[in-house]
Design a protein around this motif. Structure first.
Motif, mmCIF file in Angstrom:
data_model
loop_
_atom_site.group_PDB
_atom_site.id
_atom_site.type_symbol
_atom_site.label_atom_id
_atom_site.label_comp_id
_atom_site.label_asym_id
_atom_site.label_seq_id
_atom_site.Cartn_x
_atom_site.Cartn_y
_atom_site.Cartn_z
ATOM 1 N N TRP A 26 0.830 -1.211 0.000
ATOM 2 C CA TRP A 26 0.000 0.000 0.000
ATOM 3 C C TRP A 26 0.859 1.255 0.000
ATOM 4 O O TRP A 26 0.531 2.243 -0.672
ATOM 5 N N SER A 27 1.958 1.239 0.713
ATOM 6 C CA SER A 27 2.814 2.432 0.785
ATOM 7 C C SER A 27 3.589 2.672 -0.510
ATOM 8 O O SER A 27 4.081 3.776 -0.739
ATOM 9 N N ALA A 28 3.675 1.657 -1.367
ATOM 10 C CA ALA A 28 4.393 1.799 -2.627
ATOM 11 C C ALA A 28 3.484 2.235 -3.774
ATOM 12 O O ALA A 28 3.967 2.576 -4.855
ATOM 13 N N VAL A 29 2.168 2.245 -3.540
ATOM 14 C CA VAL A 29 1.217 2.655 -4.579
ATOM 15 C C VAL A 29 1.375 4.158 -4.846
ATOM 16 O O VAL A 29 1.502 4.959 -3.923
ATOM 17 N N ARG A 30 1.350 4.512 -6.119
ATOM 18 C CA ARG A 30 1.456 5.911 -6.532
ATOM 19 C C ARG A 30 0.220 6.296 -7.346
ATOM 20 O O ARG A 30 -0.387 5.454 -8.003
ATOM 21 N N ALA A 31 -0.133 7.575 -7.305
ATOM 22 C CA ALA A 31 -1.310 8.068 -8.030
ATOM 23 C C ALA A 31 -1.103 8.050 -9.539
ATOM 24 O O ALA A 31 -2.059 7.857 -10.298
ATOM 25 N N GLU A 32 0.129 8.241 -9.964
ATOM 26 C CA GLU A 32 0.417 8.289 -11.397
ATOM 27 C C GLU A 32 1.587 7.381 -11.735
ATOM 28 O O GLU A 32 2.473 7.169 -10.904
ATOM 29 N N ALA A 33 1.583 6.901 -12.966
ATOM 30 C CA ALA A 33 2.667 6.049 -13.436
ATOM 31 C C ALA A 33 3.924 6.875 -13.652
ATOM 32 O O ALA A 33 3.845 8.068 -13.977
ATOM 33 N N VAL A 94 2.975 0.964 -8.681
ATOM 34 C CA VAL A 94 3.808 0.675 -7.514
ATOM 35 C C VAL A 94 5.251 1.074 -7.799
ATOM 36 O O VAL A 94 5.813 0.715 -8.832
ATOM 37 N N ALA A 95 5.813 1.828 -6.871
ATOM 38 C CA ALA A 95 7.209 2.243 -6.962
ATOM 39 C C ALA A 95 8.100 1.089 -6.523
ATOM 40 O O ALA A 95 7.797 0.386 -5.561
ATOM 41 N N LEU A 96 9.190 0.900 -7.232
ATOM 42 C CA LEU A 96 10.112 -0.188 -6.941
ATOM 43 C C LEU A 96 11.438 0.352 -6.417
ATOM 44 O O LEU A 96 11.714 1.550 -6.506
ATOM 45 N N ASP A 97 12.237 -0.540 -5.900
ATOM 46 C CA ASP A 97 13.565 -0.204 -5.403
ATOM 47 C C ASP A 97 14.317 0.598 -6.473
ATOM 48 O O ASP A 97 14.438 0.145 -7.621
ATOM 49 N N PRO A 98 14.817 1.773 -6.126
ATOM 50 C CA PRO A 98 15.528 2.593 -7.114
ATOM 51 C C PRO A 98 16.741 1.889 -7.733
ATOM 52 O O PRO A 98 17.064 2.124 -8.899
ATOM 53 N N GLN A 99 17.391 1.029 -6.978
ATOM 54 C CA GLN A 99 18.529 0.287 -7.530
ATOM 55 C C GLN A 99 18.077 -0.689 -8.609
ATOM 56 O O GLN A 99 18.754 -0.869 -9.624
ATOM 57 N N PHE A 100 16.920 -1.314 -8.404
ATOM 58 C CA PHE A 100 16.385 -2.205 -9.428
ATOM 59 C C PHE A 100 15.998 -1.400 -10.664
ATOM 60 O O PHE A 100 16.288 -1.809 -11.793
ATOM 61 N N THR A 101 15.348 -0.279 -10.459
ATOM 62 C CA THR A 101 14.943 0.566 -11.586
ATOM 63 C C THR A 101 16.162 1.006 -12.391
ATOM 64 O O THR A 101 16.158 0.947 -13.627
ATOM 65 N N ALA A 102 17.219 1.421 -11.707
ATOM 66 C CA ALA A 102 18.453 1.828 -12.392
ATOM 67 C C ALA A 102 19.059 0.649 -13.153
ATOM 68 O O ALA A 102 19.568 0.811 -14.277
ATOM 69 N N HIS A 103 19.008 -0.529 -12.564
ATOM 70 C CA HIS A 103 19.526 -1.741 -13.204
ATOM 71 C C HIS A 103 18.751 -2.039 -14.491
ATOM 72 O O HIS A 103 19.354 -2.311 -15.540
ATOM 73 N N ALA A 104 17.424 -2.008 -14.414
ATOM 74 C CA ALA A 104 16.596 -2.286 -15.592
ATOM 75 C C ALA A 104 16.847 -1.246 -16.684
ATOM 76 O O ALA A 104 16.948 -1.590 -17.859
#
Length: 148
Positions: A26-33, A94-104
């Motif tokens: 729930w805390s990772a949900v964001r209003a916009e993509a 849902v927002a993901l770990d910034p390190q994973f996002t940077a990796h992808a």
């Protein structure tokens, strides 16, 4: 692939396969993509299959809890994730770990192709000494008289 601990993305505590010490979904949900949401969903839907189960996952954020699909463990050779994560990123931003996002993003939003050697090396890291036993498993044969 390194011998370092294999990071895991997702695993939110509300999910059946989640961990109670992880972040709340729930805390990772964001209003916009995010601006790269489409690419991230495609990245999450890709990957090498490490484990498939017959478990059905349900959308824990929806009041109706519809079925998302089967629960599978996927990897890009470095990070691990469950197959339902793409659903939550696509539908709830849902927002993901910034390190994973940077990796992808560093992979050009394309999951690298993994061969059998890559997967066996990952299995060895994940299972440690048990990897050798998993690769040499021999089924136990029960005598006919013992079968019910």
């Amino acid at each position: 692939m390194s011998d370092a601990r294999v990071p895991f993305v997702g695993g939110f505590r509300e999910l059946e396969q989640g961990s109670p010490d992880r972040l709340s979904l729930w805390s990772a949900v964001r209003a916009e993509a995010s601006v790269s949401a489409r690419e991230m969903v495609k990245y999450l839907q890709g990957g090498a299959l490490l484990a498939a189960t017959t478990t059905l996952t349900r959308d824990v954020l929806s009041p109706d809890h519809p079925v998302i699909g089967g629960l599978h463990l996927l990897t890009d050779g470095h990070w691990l994730r469950y197959s339902d994560l793409a659903h939550y990123v696509e539908h709830y931003h849902v927002a993901l770990d910034p390190q994973f996002t940077a990796h992808a993003q560093a992979n050009g939003w394309t999951v690298p192709q993994l061969d059998d050697a890559d997967l066996l090396a990952l299995q060895s890291v994940l299972l440690g000494d048990d990897a050798d036993r998993a690769m040499t498993y021999e089924p136990v044969v029960c005598p006919a008289a013992a079968v019910g």
